[in-house]
Structures are given as structure tokens and as C-alpha cells.
Design a protein around this motif. Structure first.
Motif, short mmCIF file in Angstrom:
data_model
loop_
_atom_site.label_atom_id
_atom_site.label_comp_id
_atom_site.label_asym_id
_atom_site.label_seq_id
_atom_site.Cartn_x
_atom_site.Cartn_y
_atom_site.Cartn_z
N ALA A 29 1.00 -1.32 -0.09
CA ALA A 29 0.06 0.04 0.11
C ALA A 29 0.76 1.33 -0.22
CB ALA A 29 -0.92 0.06 1.07
N PHE A 30 2.02 1.27 0.71
CA PHE A 30 2.73 2.45 0.78
C PHE A 30 3.64 2.51 -0.29
CE2 PHE A 30 2.22 1.76 5.31
CZ PHE A 30 2.19 3.01 5.82
N LEU A 31 3.88 1.13 -0.97
CA LEU A 31 4.99 1.37 -2.34
C LEU A 31 4.08 1.63 -3.43
CD1 LEU A 31 7.01 -2.03 -2.08
CD2 LEU A 31 7.66 0.48 -1.66
N ASP A 32 2.73 1.62 -3.33
CA ASP A 32 1.85 2.08 -4.51
C ASP A 32 1.15 3.52 -4.20
OD1 ASP A 32 1.70 -0.64 -5.55
OD2 ASP A 32 -0.23 -1.33 -4.64
N HIS A 33 1.72 4.01 -3.23
CA HIS A 33 1.15 5.32 -2.71
C HIS A 33 2.42 6.25 -2.24
CE1 HIS A 33 -2.46 3.17 -3.01
NE2 HIS A 33 -3.13 4.10 -3.45
N PRO A 34 3.32 6.24 -3.07
CA PRO A 34 4.61 6.88 -2.72
C PRO A 34 4.44 8.39 -2.19
CG PRO A 34 4.80 6.48 -4.87
CD PRO A 34 3.66 5.89 -4.48
N ASP A 35 3.56 9.01 -2.88
CA ASP A 35 3.46 10.58 -2.54
C ASP A 35 2.38 10.84 -1.47
OD1 ASP A 35 1.53 9.36 -4.19
OD2 ASP A 35 1.04 11.32 -5.20
N ARG A 36 2.14 10.02 -0.81
CA ARG A 36 1.07 10.04 0.26
C ARG A 36 1.53 9.56 1.47
NH1 ARG A 36 -4.40 7.47 -1.10
NH2 ARG A 36 -4.96 8.18 1.06
N HIS A 37 1.03 10.24 2.76
CA HIS A 37 1.50 10.05 4.11
C HIS A 37 0.17 9.30 4.65
CE1 HIS A 37 4.08 13.44 2.55
NE2 HIS A 37 4.75 12.82 3.60
N LEU A 38 0.02 7.96 4.75
CA LEU A 38 -1.05 7.22 4.84
C LEU A 38 -1.26 7.02 6.44
CD1 LEU A 38 -0.24 4.52 2.47
CD2 LEU A 38 -2.00 6.43 1.97
N SER A 39 -2.53 7.11 6.92
CA SER A 39 -2.73 7.01 8.35
C SER A 39 -3.08 5.43 8.26
CB SER A 39 -4.38 7.61 8.57
OG SER A 39 -5.28 7.33 7.74
N ALA A 40 -3.44 4.95 9.49
CA ALA A 40 -3.94 3.50 9.52
C ALA A 40 -5.08 3.24 8.74
CB ALA A 40 -4.05 3.00 10.98
N GLU A 41 -6.08 4.15 8.90
CA GLU A 41 -7.52 3.85 8.16
C GLU A 41 -7.32 4.18 6.85
OE1 GLU A 41 -6.87 6.41 10.67
OE2 GLU A 41 -8.27 5.49 12.48
N ASP A 42 -6.29 4.79 6.20
CA ASP A 42 -6.07 4.95 4.72
C ASP A 42 -5.50 3.51 4.42
OD1 ASP A 42 -6.62 7.77 4.58
OD2 ASP A 42 -4.70 8.29 4.90
N VAL A 43 -4.48 3.08 5.00
CA VAL A 43 -4.09 1.81 4.65
C VAL A 43 -5.07 0.70 4.66
CG1 VAL A 43 -2.36 -0.03 5.46
CG2 VAL A 43 -1.92 2.58 5.44
N TYR A 44 -5.79 0.80 5.65
CA TYR A 44 -6.92 -0.33 5.66
C TYR A 44 -7.75 -0.05 4.55
CZ TYR A 44 -11.36 -2.60 7.51
OH TYR A 44 -12.48 -3.42 7.56
N THR A 45 -8.20 1.09 4.14
CA THR A 45 -9.27 1.09 3.02
C THR A 45 -8.41 0.68 1.75
OG1 THR A 45 -10.19 3.36 4.04
CG2 THR A 45 -10.24 2.82 1.49
N ILE A 46 -7.05 0.82 1.55
CA ILE A 46 -6.41 0.31 0.60
C ILE A 46 -6.39 -1.12 0.54
CG2 ILE A 46 -4.08 0.41 -0.72
CD1 ILE A 46 -3.63 3.25 0.45
#
Length: 149
Positions: A29-46
Motif C-alpha cells: 500500500a505504501f509502495l503503491d502510494h509513494p506520494d501520500r502520508h497514509l494513516s492506519a485508516e487509509d492503509v486499511y481502505t487500500i
């Protein structure tokens, strides 16, 4: 510089941890969204789109482990949500953040002009500084236009 899954796998091996399929999915999820600063909820959604069996509690526990292993860096932008980004280097001070007070957008910048100041402070105070964070709060270009118009 972008880190690869192979390099992340090696970090797990070096620290004698298993890179389970769930951990790998969360890292992806982080590698696929390198320009974003992800919260736990963001990661969960992805990740739930690909792996619906991964629960929010698993995401939180995994992010805590990743943070302890220096795989990710936990960031606080003052909005009440912890965010994370892949820790691509072993040296601190790789970039800082510009945070829009209107839309919440976070932009990175790599100029680290604080090295000289940090060295002077460390020398003068006899304090061993190991890291620093710099955050600028203001309005992004789009929000400036909305405020003017």
C-alpha cells in the motif's frame, strides 16, 4: 530514491522477522502510494480491496511493528491522525513537510538547511542530536486561489 519490495524483504530478514503475506500487502500500500502520508485508516481502505480478511486492528499492530523496526516513520501533522511513510534511508533528515491548513494536503521538500544550525546547537549545548523534524503550516497554491477568489 524509491525503495523496492526486495529491499524491504531484506530489512525484515536482517531483523529476523517474517514478512507475512499480510505485512507484505500493507507494505505494498505504501509502495503503491509513494506520494501520500497514509494513516492506519487509509492503509486499511487500500488493503481491504485486495485482502478483505485484514482487519483494522491488524493494520494498527502492523504499523506499530513497522515503526519499531524503522520500516516506516510515524508522522504527526497536528490534525489528530498519525500518518506513516516508508523510511527509505538509514540516515535521518531526508525531507521535511509543508502542510496546508485548509485542505490538509502535505507536500514534501528535500532541502535540509538545518544541518549547520543543528551542528552549532549540538556543539554549544553539548547535546547529541539524533534527529529533527521541520513542518511549515500555511496554504497550498490551490487554497490560496480559493481564498483570494
Amino acid at each position: 530514491m524509491s525503495i523496492t519490495m526486495a529491499e524491504l524483504r531484506q530489512k525484515f530478514r536482517d531483523r529476523q522477522y517474517k514478512l507475512t503475506s499480510q505485512r507484505q500487502t500493507i507494505l505494498q500500500a505504501f509502495l503503491d502510494h509513494p506520494d501520500r502520508h497514509l494513516s492506519a485508516e487509509d492503509v486499511y481502505t487500500i488493503v481491504r480491496k485486495q485482502s478483505p480478511e485484514i482487519g483494522l486492528a491488524t493494520v494498527y499492530r502492523t504499523l506499530e511493528l513497522f515503526n519499531e523496526l524503522d520500516i516506516v516513520q510515524r508522522l504527526d501533522f497536528g490534525d489528530g491522525r498519525q500518518r506513516y511513510e516508508i523510511n527509505e534511508t538509514s540516515t535521518p533528515h531526508h525531507h521535511h513537510h509543508l502542510i496546508c491548513l485548509s485542505c490538509g494536503k502535505v507536500k514534501e521538500f528535500g532541502d535540509d538547511l538545518l544541518e549547520t544550525l543543528e551542528s552549532a546547537i549540538a556543539k554549544r549545548s553539548k547535546f547529541a542530536i539524533v534527529d529533527h523534524q521541520l513542518k511549515f503550516y500555511g496554504y497550498c497554491q490551490e487554497c490560496q486561489k480559493r481564498r483570494e477568489g
